[in-house]
Motif scaffolding. Structure first.
Motif, PDB file in Angstrom:
ATOM      1  N   GLU A 293       0.828  -1.216   0.000  1.00  0.00           N
ATOM      2  CA  GLU A 293       0.000   0.000   0.000  1.00  0.00           C
ATOM      3  C   GLU A 293       0.859   1.262   0.000  1.00  0.00           C
ATOM      4  OE1 GLU A 293      -3.737  -2.017   2.148  1.00  0.00           O
ATOM      5  OE2 GLU A 293      -2.900  -0.249   3.174  1.00  0.00           O
ATOM      6  N   GLU A 294       1.911   1.230   0.826  1.00  0.00           N
ATOM      7  CA  GLU A 294       2.798   2.414   0.888  1.00  0.00           C
ATOM      8  C   GLU A 294       3.442   2.684  -0.471  1.00  0.00           C
ATOM      9  OE1 GLU A 294       5.763   2.138   3.986  1.00  0.00           O
ATOM     10  OE2 GLU A 294       4.137   1.946   5.463  1.00  0.00           O
ATOM     11  N   MET A 295       3.910   1.615  -1.108  1.00  0.00           N
ATOM     12  CA  MET A 295       4.584   1.804  -2.399  1.00  0.00           C
ATOM     13  C   MET A 295       3.601   2.306  -3.459  1.00  0.00           C
ATOM     14  SD  MET A 295       7.433  -1.203  -2.763  1.00  0.00           S
ATOM     15  CE  MET A 295       6.951  -2.558  -1.730  1.00  0.00           C
ATOM     16  N   VAL A 296       2.406   1.720  -3.475  1.00  0.00           N
ATOM     17  CA  VAL A 296       1.431   2.113  -4.503  1.00  0.00           C
ATOM     18  C   VAL A 296       0.993   3.569  -4.296  1.00  0.00           C
ATOM     19  CG1 VAL A 296      -0.864   1.638  -5.481  1.00  0.00           C
ATOM     20  CG2 VAL A 296       0.679  -0.245  -4.961  1.00  0.00           C
ATOM     21  N   LEU A 297       0.897   3.971  -3.031  1.00  0.00           N
ATOM     22  CA  LEU A 297       0.545   5.358  -2.726  1.00  0.00           C
ATOM     23  C   LEU A 297       1.606   6.313  -3.299  1.00  0.00           C
ATOM     24  CD1 LEU A 297      -1.896   6.296  -1.047  1.00  0.00           C
ATOM     25  CD2 LEU A 297      -0.315   6.724   0.852  1.00  0.00           C
ATOM     26  N   ALA A 298       2.864   5.954  -3.077  1.00  0.00           N
ATOM     27  CA  ALA A 298       3.959   6.798  -3.590  1.00  0.00           C
ATOM     28  C   ALA A 298       3.945   6.807  -5.123  1.00  0.00           C
ATOM     29  CB  ALA A 298       5.302   6.288  -3.067  1.00  0.00           C
ATOM     30  N   PHE A 299       3.746   5.639  -5.741  1.00  0.00           N
ATOM     31  CA  PHE A 299       3.699   5.587  -7.211  1.00  0.00           C
ATOM     32  C   PHE A 299       2.549   6.459  -7.727  1.00  0.00           C
ATOM     33  CE2 PHE A 299       5.840   1.189  -7.177  1.00  0.00           C
ATOM     34  CZ  PHE A 299       7.045   1.701  -7.619  1.00  0.00           C
ATOM     35  N   ASN A 300       1.427   6.416  -7.017  1.00  0.00           N
ATOM     36  CA  ASN A 300       0.257   7.173  -7.450  1.00  0.00           C
ATOM     37  C   ASN A 300       0.536   8.678  -7.442  1.00  0.00           C
ATOM     38  OD1 ASN A 300      -2.320   7.488  -8.345  1.00  0.00           O
ATOM     39  ND2 ASN A 300      -3.291   6.410  -6.652  1.00  0.00           N
ATOM     40  N   ARG A 301       1.229   9.139  -6.388  1.00  0.00           N
ATOM     41  CA  ARG A 301       1.570  10.573  -6.306  1.00  0.00           C
ATOM     42  C   ARG A 301       2.472  10.974  -7.468  1.00  0.00           C
ATOM     43  NH1 ARG A 301       2.532  10.039  -0.829  1.00  0.00           N
ATOM     44  NH2 ARG A 301       4.755   9.845  -1.205  1.00  0.00           N
ATOM     45  N   ARG A 302       3.454  10.104  -7.734  1.00  0.00           N
ATOM     46  CA  ARG A 302       4.400  10.412  -8.828  1.00  0.00           C
ATOM     47  C   ARG A 302       3.694  10.386 -10.183  1.00  0.00           C
ATOM     48  NH1 ARG A 302       8.900   6.082  -7.021  1.00  0.00           N
ATOM     49  NH2 ARG A 302       9.450   6.968  -5.015  1.00  0.00           N
ATOM     50  N   LEU A 306       3.667  13.500 -12.772  1.00  0.00           N
ATOM     51  CA  LEU A 306       4.183  13.390 -14.142  1.00  0.00           C
ATOM     52  C   LEU A 306       3.131  13.669 -15.194  1.00  0.00           C
ATOM     53  CD1 LEU A 306       6.516  10.327 -14.374  1.00  0.00           C
ATOM     54  CD2 LEU A 306       7.087  12.725 -14.613  1.00  0.00           C
ATOM     55  N   LEU A 307       1.938  13.118 -14.958  1.00  0.00           N
ATOM     56  CA  LEU A 307       0.875  13.306 -15.945  1.00  0.00           C
ATOM     57  C   LEU A 307       0.625  14.792 -16.174  1.00  0.00           C
ATOM     58  CD1 LEU A 307      -1.928  10.719 -15.225  1.00  0.00           C
ATOM     59  CD2 LEU A 307      -0.813  11.183 -17.407  1.00  0.00           C
ATOM     60  N   LYS A 308       0.536  15.513 -15.045  1.00  0.00           N
ATOM     61  CA  LYS A 308       0.275  16.943 -15.133  1.00  0.00           C
ATOM     62  C   LYS A 308       1.447  17.651 -15.824  1.00  0.00           C
ATOM     63  CE  LYS A 308      -1.266  20.385 -11.956  1.00  0.00           C
ATOM     64  NZ  LYS A 308      -0.700  20.816 -10.735  1.00  0.00           N
ATOM     65  N   GLY A 309       2.656  17.289 -15.405  1.00  0.00           N
ATOM     66  CA  GLY A 309       3.850  17.948 -15.942  1.00  0.00           C
ATOM     67  C   GLY A 309       4.032  17.677 -17.431  1.00  0.00           C
ATOM     68  N   VAL A 310       3.891  16.415 -17.833  1.00  0.00           N
ATOM     69  CA  VAL A 310       4.146  16.071 -19.245  1.00  0.00           C
ATOM     70  C   VAL A 310       3.060  16.652 -20.143  1.00  0.00           C
ATOM     71  CG1 VAL A 310       4.347  14.166 -20.901  1.00  0.00           C
ATOM     72  CG2 VAL A 310       5.532  14.032 -18.704  1.00  0.00           C
ATOM     73  N   ALA A 311       1.810  16.660 -19.630  1.00  0.00           N
ATOM     74  CA  ALA A 311       0.710  17.197 -20.456  1.00  0.00           C
ATOM     75  C   ALA A 311       0.945  18.672 -20.780  1.00  0.00           C
ATOM     76  CB  ALA A 311      -0.617  17.013 -19.730  1.00  0.00           C
ATOM     77  N   ALA A 312       1.715  19.358 -19.943  1.00  0.00           N
ATOM     78  CA  ALA A 312       1.944  20.802 -20.163  1.00  0.00           C
ATOM     79  C   ALA A 312       3.125  21.062 -21.100  1.00  0.00           C
ATOM     80  CB  ALA A 312       2.192  21.478 -18.811  1.00  0.00           C
ATOM     81  N   ILE A 313       3.812  20.012 -21.523  1.00  0.00           N
ATOM     82  CA  ILE A 313       4.985  20.207 -22.400  1.00  0.00           C
ATOM     83  C   ILE A 313       4.549  20.065 -23.865  1.00  0.00           C
ATOM     84  CG2 ILE A 313       7.264  19.276 -23.026  1.00  0.00           C
ATOM     85  CD1 ILE A 313       7.560  18.422 -20.090  1.00  0.00           C
ATOM     86  N   PRO A 314       4.831  21.081 -24.671  1.00  0.00           N
ATOM     87  CA  PRO A 314       4.362  21.040 -26.065  1.00  0.00           C
ATOM     88  C   PRO A 314       4.876  19.811 -26.821  1.00  0.00           C
ATOM     89  CG  PRO A 314       5.244  23.208 -25.505  1.00  0.00           C
ATOM     90  CD  PRO A 314       5.555  22.312 -24.348  1.00  0.00           C
ATOM     91  N   GLY A 315       3.966  19.195 -27.569  1.00  0.00           N
ATOM     92  CA  GLY A 315       4.360  18.107 -28.464  1.00  0.00           C
ATOM     93  C   GLY A 315       4.380  16.732 -27.827  1.00  0.00           C
ATOM     94  N   LEU A 316       4.092  16.627 -26.531  1.00  0.00           N
ATOM     95  CA  LEU A 316       4.077  15.308 -25.884  1.00  0.00           C
ATOM     96  C   LEU A 316       2.645  14.979 -25.442  1.00  0.00           C
ATOM     97  CD1 LEU A 316       7.227  15.379 -23.546  1.00  0.00           C
ATOM     98  CD2 LEU A 316       7.034  14.429 -25.864  1.00  0.00           C
ATOM     99  N   PRO A 318       0.845  12.312 -23.043  1.00  0.00           N
ATOM    100  CA  PRO A 318       0.962  11.174 -22.126  1.00  0.00           C
ATOM    101  C   PRO A 318      -0.370  10.420 -22.020  1.00  0.00           C
ATOM    102  CG  PRO A 318       0.605  13.188 -20.875  1.00  0.00           C
ATOM    103  CD  PRO A 318       0.592  13.585 -22.336  1.00  0.00           C
ATOM    104  N   TYR A 319      -0.305   9.107 -21.833  1.00  0.00           N
ATOM    105  CA  TYR A 319      -1.513   8.300 -21.648  1.00  0.00           C
ATOM    106  C   TYR A 319      -1.565   7.831 -20.203  1.00  0.00           C
ATOM    107  CZ  TYR A 319      -2.049   8.686 -26.578  1.00  0.00           C
ATOM    108  OH  TYR A 319      -2.234   9.209 -27.815  1.00  0.00           O
ATOM    109  N   PRO A 320      -2.612   8.228 -19.462  1.00  0.00           N
ATOM    110  CA  PRO A 320      -2.663   7.879 -18.039  1.00  0.00           C
ATOM    111  C   PRO A 320      -2.624   6.365 -17.823  1.00  0.00           C
ATOM    112  CG  PRO A 320      -4.390   9.455 -18.607  1.00  0.00           C
ATOM    113  CD  PRO A 320      -3.764   9.013 -19.897  1.00  0.00           C
ATOM    114  N   PRO A 321      -1.620   5.870 -17.113  1.00  0.00           N
ATOM    115  CA  PRO A 321      -1.555   4.422 -16.883  1.00  0.00           C
ATOM    116  C   PRO A 321      -2.528   3.988 -15.792  1.00  0.00           C
ATOM    117  CG  PRO A 321       0.296   5.520 -15.800  1.00  0.00           C
ATOM    118  CD  PRO A 321      -0.490   6.590 -16.499  1.00  0.00           C
ATOM    119  N   ASP A 322      -3.201   2.858 -15.993  1.00  0.00           N
ATOM    120  CA  ASP A 322      -4.075   2.303 -14.941  1.00  0.00           C
ATOM    121  C   ASP A 322      -3.291   1.371 -14.022  1.00  0.00           C
ATOM    122  OD1 ASP A 322      -6.355   3.611 -15.760  1.00  0.00           O
ATOM    123  OD2 ASP A 322      -6.886   2.052 -17.209  1.00  0.00           O
ATOM    124  N   GLY A 323      -2.073   1.024 -14.425  1.00  0.00           N
ATOM    125  CA  GLY A 323      -1.266   0.140 -13.600  1.00  0.00           C
ATOM    126  C   GLY A 323       0.196   0.241 -13.990  1.00  0.00           C
ATOM    127  N   ALA A 324       1.053  -0.508 -13.246  1.00  0.00           N
ATOM    128  CA  ALA A 324       2.520  -0.486 -13.414  1.00  0.00           C
ATOM    129  C   ALA A 324       3.083   0.893 -13.062  1.00  0.00           C
ATOM    130  CB  ALA A 324       2.942  -0.946 -14.815  1.00  0.00           C
TER     131      ALA A 324
END
Ligand code: PLP
Length: 397
Positions: A293-302, A306-316, A318-324
């Motif tokens: 649970e602790e690890m998945v929580l940390a992965f979820n925050r990251r 990233l999703l927010k950060g990459v979506a704001a970069i022109p030309g990229l 990102p596809y929101p991952p449901d897992g991994a």
């Protein structure tokens, strides 16, 4: 020295993920400030109760040959775990312990397929599936998927490939690299199609415990009446145990027996103390759940960062991952701007931004790049800044 490499190894190249990680490590060793988001490896330490069990096993003298099929209590615990967590109904004799999931996949594919057999591998795929198929002299048949389909295999196209003679299908849910997760209904449909054509399903569920806002559906619960299924899983990802090298395959008794014979001539099994550590990971339910649970929580925050950060970069895109723990990004416009494919783009990012990512070419989807978020939030924030710099340098808006 030039050596002759026999046809057995023909066409098998270095794993792109390991290759990029190696290049990044070389630059880091030369004191260059490289950020490596190329490895598929949790950055967390192995949970203490698991590590202690391994150390205790060594102190107890559990340092002899392991049985080729794996430690009996571990096989029993895997069967019990799959029934608790994945809805499976297996006996310990249906479990083979291996040197990581990678060897489980090799043993399964080498055992079930031979020269000329066609195996359907949906793309984007994990880098090692096609080389493993080729080592078995089988033929990987790559089935493209699209963003519109959520990077999931189209059942009608799978059926058409089985109709034209393909004998197997490799599934990977949650997927590396796309993060796609098959629903129970989607899995049911694919199992029904395989059953219609008597085809094998190899289901790699190594990221089963790492999902976001969704449930993992396991083939263990979905293929009860269909026997031609081998489930592959392991301890590397969910338990941060990449270096311990413990995985397993579960399937029909006769197949597991044949895979055990193969293993008996190659590596016997993985190190015995590591198997004791894996046994603790499964049998101590509460600390296991807490650690995951602790690890998945940390992965979820990251993931969100990233999703927010990459979506704001022109030309990229990102596809929101449901897992991994990977972000799969369409970088086609960056490739066009640079006049290179995804490998050229990743080399450019390594040379100019000191950022190591894995090119989509390695996963069978050449306009994409894969970014692993098994890294600290500081490293990810810095990586986003470097990507923003690159977008300016490449003239994207
Ligand atoms: C989809 C997938 N399957 C299998 C493996 C191999 O895992 P292991 O460390 O258990 O050999 C990996 C590792 O990156 C992976 O991403």
């Amino acid at each position: 020295m030039s050596v002759q490499v026999y046809a057995n190894l023909g066409g098998v190249e270095e794993s792109a993920t390991l290759g990029m990680t190696r290049l990044a490590a070389e630059l880091k060793a030369a004191d260059l400030p490289v950020i490596s988001l190329s490895a598929g490896e949790p950055d967390f330490a192995t949970p203490g109760f698991i590590a202690e069990a391994g150390i205790e096993a060594i102190r107890d003298g559990q340092t002899h040959y392991p049985p080729a099929a794996g430690l009996a209590p571990l096989r029993a615990e895997v069967a019990a775990y799959l029934s608790q967590e994945c809805g499976g109904a297996y006996t310990p004799e249906q479990v083979l312990v291996t040197v990581g999931a990678k060897q489980a996949l090799f043993n399964a594919i080498f055992t079930l397929f031979g020269p000329g057999n066609r195996i359907v591998i949906p793309a984007p795929y994990w880098v090692s599936y096609p080389p493993i198929a080729r080592l078995a002299r089988a033929v990987p048949v790559i089935l493209e998927t699209t963003a519109a389909d959520g990077f999931k295999p189209d059942p009608d196209r799978v059926a058409a490939l089985f109709r034209s003679g393909a004998r197997g299908l490799v599934l990977n849910s949650p997927s590396n690299p796309s993060g796609a997760v098959l629903s129970g209904a989607e899995l049911d449909r694919l199992v029904a199609i395989a059953a219609k054509y008597d085809a094998w399903i190899i289901s790699d569920e190594i990221y089963h415990a790492i999902v976001y806002n969704t449930e993992h559906a396991s083939v263990a619960a979905r293929a009860r009446d269909y026997e031609r299924v081998v489930l592959v899983n392991g301890f590397s990802k969910a338990f941060a145990m990449t270096g311990w090298r413990v995985g397993y395959a579960v399937g029909p008794r006769e197949v597991i027996a044949a895979m055990t014979r193969l293993q008996g001539h190659i590596n016997t099994n993985t190190a015995l103390p590591c198997q004791y550590a894996a046994l603790a990971a499964l049998s101590e339910r509460e600390p296991r759940q807490r650690a995951i649970e602790e690890m998945v929580l940390a992965f979820n925050r990251r993931r969100d960062l990233l999703l927010k950060g990459v979506a704001a970069i022109p030309g990229l895109t990102p596809y929101p991952p449901d897992g991994a723990f990977y972000l799969w990004i369409d970088a086609g416009r960056w490739c066009d701007s640079l006049g290179a494919n995804s490998t050229g783009l990743c080399m450019d990012l390594l040379d100019n931004e000191r950022l190591a990512l894995v090119p989509g070419e390695a996963f069978g989807a050449d306009r994409f790049i894969r970014l692993s978020f098994a890294a600290t939030e500081e490293a990810l924030t810095e990586a986003l800044e470097r990507l923003a710099d690159a977008s300016v340098r490449l003239g994207l808006r």
